[in-house]
Design a protein around this motif. Structure first.
Motif, PDB file in Angstrom:
ATOM      1  N   GLU A 191       0.822  -1.211   0.000  1.00 45.08           N
ATOM      2  CA  GLU A 191       0.000   0.000   0.000  1.00 45.08           C
ATOM      3  C   GLU A 191       0.854   1.258   0.000  1.00 45.08           C
ATOM      4  OE1 GLU A 191      -3.323  -0.147  -0.357  1.00 45.08           O
ATOM      5  OE2 GLU A 191      -3.023  -2.294  -0.527  1.00 45.08           O
ATOM      6  N   ASP A 192       2.140   1.108   0.248  1.00 44.08           N
ATOM      7  CA  ASP A 192       3.039   2.256   0.314  1.00 44.08           C
ATOM      8  C   ASP A 192       3.246   2.834  -1.080  1.00 44.08           C
ATOM      9  OD1 ASP A 192       6.439   2.688   1.619  1.00 44.08           O
ATOM     10  OD2 ASP A 192       5.062   4.091   0.706  1.00 44.08           O
ATOM     11  N   GLU A 193       2.844   4.071  -1.283  1.00 47.18           N
ATOM     12  CA  GLU A 193       2.948   4.717  -2.593  1.00 47.18           C
ATOM     13  C   GLU A 193       4.382   4.858  -3.074  1.00 47.18           C
ATOM     14  OE1 GLU A 193       1.069   8.491  -2.655  1.00 47.18           O
ATOM     15  OE2 GLU A 193      -0.820   7.730  -1.922  1.00 47.18           O
ATOM     16  N   THR A 194       5.345   4.821  -2.147  1.00 49.25           N
ATOM     17  CA  THR A 194       6.717   5.078  -2.542  1.00 49.25           C
ATOM     18  C   THR A 194       7.438   3.851  -3.085  1.00 49.25           C
ATOM     19  OG1 THR A 194       7.588   4.700  -0.330  1.00 49.25           O
ATOM     20  CG2 THR A 194       6.942   6.959  -0.883  1.00 49.25           C
ATOM     21  N   PHE A 195       6.821   2.663  -3.029  1.00 50.21           N
ATOM     22  CA  PHE A 195       7.493   1.489  -3.569  1.00 50.21           C
ATOM     23  C   PHE A 195       7.607   1.635  -5.091  1.00 50.21           C
ATOM     24  CE2 PHE A 195       7.556  -2.729  -5.445  1.00 50.21           C
ATOM     25  CZ  PHE A 195       8.758  -3.154  -4.924  1.00 50.21           C
ATOM     26  N   ALA A 196       8.772   1.339  -5.628  1.00 50.76           N
ATOM     27  CA  ALA A 196       9.044   1.552  -7.054  1.00 50.76           C
ATOM     28  C   ALA A 196       8.178   0.646  -7.931  1.00 50.76           C
ATOM     29  CB  ALA A 196      10.514   1.300  -7.352  1.00 50.76           C
ATOM     30  N   PRO A 197       7.115   1.171  -8.501  1.00 49.22           N
ATOM     31  CA  PRO A 197       6.249   0.352  -9.336  1.00 49.22           C
ATOM     32  C   PRO A 197       6.761   0.180 -10.765  1.00 49.22           C
ATOM     33  CG  PRO A 197       5.322   2.529  -9.164  1.00 49.22           C
ATOM     34  CD  PRO A 197       6.563   2.495  -8.293  1.00 49.22           C
ATOM     35  N   ALA A 198       7.802   0.941 -11.133  1.00 43.73           N
ATOM     36  CA  ALA A 198       8.284   0.883 -12.514  1.00 43.73           C
ATOM     37  C   ALA A 198       9.788   1.093 -12.539  1.00 43.73           C
ATOM     38  CB  ALA A 198       7.594   1.953 -13.350  1.00 43.73           C
ATOM     39  N   GLN A 199      10.422   0.496 -13.543  1.00 46.88           N
ATOM     40  CA  GLN A 199      11.845   0.722 -13.744  1.00 46.88           C
ATOM     41  C   GLN A 199      12.163   0.606 -15.221  1.00 46.88           C
ATOM     42  OE1 GLN A 199      13.632  -2.211 -11.181  1.00 46.88           O
ATOM     43  NE2 GLN A 199      13.904  -3.643 -12.861  1.00 46.88           N
ATOM     44  N   ALA A 200      13.287   1.205 -15.614  1.00 48.50           N
ATOM     45  CA  ALA A 200      13.716   1.171 -17.011  1.00 48.50           C
ATOM     46  C   ALA A 200      15.240   1.152 -17.045  1.00 48.50           C
ATOM     47  CB  ALA A 200      13.186   2.393 -17.760  1.00 48.50           C
ATOM     48  N   GLU A 201      15.771   0.623 -18.120  1.00 52.10           N
ATOM     49  CA  GLU A 201      17.207   0.594 -18.342  1.00 52.10           C
ATOM     50  C   GLU A 201      17.563   1.693 -19.342  1.00 52.10           C
ATOM     51  OE1 GLU A 201      19.457  -1.728 -17.038  1.00 52.10           O
ATOM     52  OE2 GLU A 201      17.814  -2.523 -15.831  1.00 52.10           O
ATOM     53  N   HIS A 202      18.698   2.354 -19.084  1.00 47.22           N
ATOM     54  CA  HIS A 202      19.209   3.350 -20.024  1.00 47.22           C
ATOM     55  C   HIS A 202      20.709   3.488 -19.787  1.00 47.22           C
ATOM     56  CE1 HIS A 202      19.450   6.828 -22.604  1.00 47.22           C
ATOM     57  NE2 HIS A 202      20.073   7.480 -21.632  1.00 47.22           N
ATOM     58  N   GLY A 203      21.472   3.385 -20.838  1.00 44.44           N
ATOM     59  CA  GLY A 203      22.920   3.537 -20.728  1.00 44.44           C
ATOM     60  C   GLY A 203      23.561   2.554 -19.767  1.00 44.44           C
ATOM     61  N   GLY A 204      22.997   1.358 -19.663  1.00 45.54           N
ATOM     62  CA  GLY A 204      23.546   0.339 -18.791  1.00 45.54           C
ATOM     63  C   GLY A 204      23.174   0.505 -17.324  1.00 45.54           C
ATOM     64  N   GLU A 205      22.328   1.475 -17.001  1.00 45.45           N
ATOM     65  CA  GLU A 205      21.892   1.692 -15.622  1.00 45.45           C
ATOM     66  C   GLU A 205      20.399   1.429 -15.496  1.00 45.45           C
ATOM     67  OE1 GLU A 205      23.181   4.979 -13.253  1.00 45.45           O
ATOM     68  OE2 GLU A 205      24.675   5.512 -14.757  1.00 45.45           O
ATOM     69  N   THR A 206      19.995   1.024 -14.293  1.00 41.21           N
ATOM     70  CA  THR A 206      18.585   0.820 -14.000  1.00 41.21           C
ATOM     71  C   THR A 206      18.064   2.042 -13.272  1.00 41.21           C
ATOM     72  OG1 THR A 206      18.879  -1.560 -13.835  1.00 41.21           O
ATOM     73  CG2 THR A 206      16.907  -0.634 -12.800  1.00 41.21           C
ATOM     74  N   TYR A 207      16.988   2.609 -13.774  1.00 46.93           N
ATOM     75  CA  TYR A 207      16.329   3.754 -13.145  1.00 46.93           C
ATOM     76  C   TYR A 207      14.996   3.289 -12.597  1.00 46.93           C
ATOM     77  CZ  TYR A 207      19.831   6.571 -15.501  1.00 46.93           C
ATOM     78  OH  TYR A 207      21.021   7.116 -15.914  1.00 46.93           O
ATOM     79  N   ARG A 208      14.669   3.736 -11.388  1.00 43.41           N
ATOM     80  CA  ARG A 208      13.410   3.357 -10.743  1.00 43.41           C
ATOM     81  C   ARG A 208      12.537   4.590 -10.593  1.00 43.41           C
ATOM     82  NH1 ARG A 208      17.501   0.283  -8.818  1.00 43.41           N
ATOM     83  NH2 ARG A 208      17.183  -1.947  -8.888  1.00 43.41           N
ATOM     84  N   PHE A 209      11.237   4.376 -10.771  1.00 42.21           N
ATOM     85  CA  PHE A 209      10.295   5.489 -10.825  1.00 42.21           C
ATOM     86  C   PHE A 209       9.157   5.304  -9.835  1.00 42.21           C
ATOM     87  CE2 PHE A 209      12.264   4.627 -14.859  1.00 42.21           C
ATOM     88  CZ  PHE A 209      12.846   5.844 -15.162  1.00 42.21           C
ATOM     89  N   CYS A 210       8.567   6.402  -9.424  1.00 42.38           N
ATOM     90  CA  CYS A 210       7.460   6.352  -8.468  1.00 42.38           C
ATOM     91  C   CYS A 210       6.150   5.975  -9.144  1.00 42.38           C
ATOM     92  CB  CYS A 210       7.325   7.697  -7.754  1.00 42.38           C
ATOM     93  SG  CYS A 210       6.846   9.042  -8.847  1.00 42.38           S
ATOM     94  N   SER A 211       6.102   6.051 -10.487  1.00 40.09           N
ATOM     95  CA  SER A 211       4.863   5.728 -11.197  1.00 40.09           C
ATOM     96  C   SER A 211       5.174   5.356 -12.644  1.00 40.09           C
ATOM     97  CB  SER A 211       3.919   6.934 -11.185  1.00 40.09           C
ATOM     98  OG  SER A 211       4.461   7.984 -11.969  1.00 40.09           O
ATOM     99  N   GLU A 212       4.203   4.732 -13.286  1.00 42.00           N
ATOM    100  CA  GLU A 212       4.331   4.419 -14.715  1.00 42.00           C
ATOM    101  C   GLU A 212       4.384   5.707 -15.539  1.00 42.00           C
ATOM    102  OE1 GLU A 212       4.698   1.605 -16.565  1.00 42.00           O
ATOM    103  OE2 GLU A 212       4.855   0.383 -14.753  1.00 42.00           O
TER     104      GLU A 212
END
Length: 57
Positions: free
Chosen positions: A22-43
């Motif tokens: 239920e915690d809104e801050t859990f990373a619901p989405a992630q993407a790769e770019h330039g060999g790094e993983t980025y995590r996001f708060c929303s889609e």
């Protein structure tokens, strides 16, 4: 804890089994770019990042 590169919100990156879903801050989405993983708060933030990764990476 990390920060969403698009909006600056805190994003929890712990294992989901250790985190309250239920915690809104859990990373619901992630993407790769330039060999790094980025995590996001929303889609929405992930979509904005993928449309223009150079602006946020």
């Amino acid at each position: 804890m990390e920060t969403c590169p698009v909006c600056g919100r805190d994003v929890e990156v712990n294992n989901p089994s250790e985190t309250d879903y239920e915690d809104e801050t859990f990373a619901p989405a992630q993407a790769e770019h330039g060999g790094e993983t980025y995590r996001f708060c929303s889609e929405d933030c992930k979509d904005r990042f993928e449309a223009s990764p150079g602006e946020y990476a």
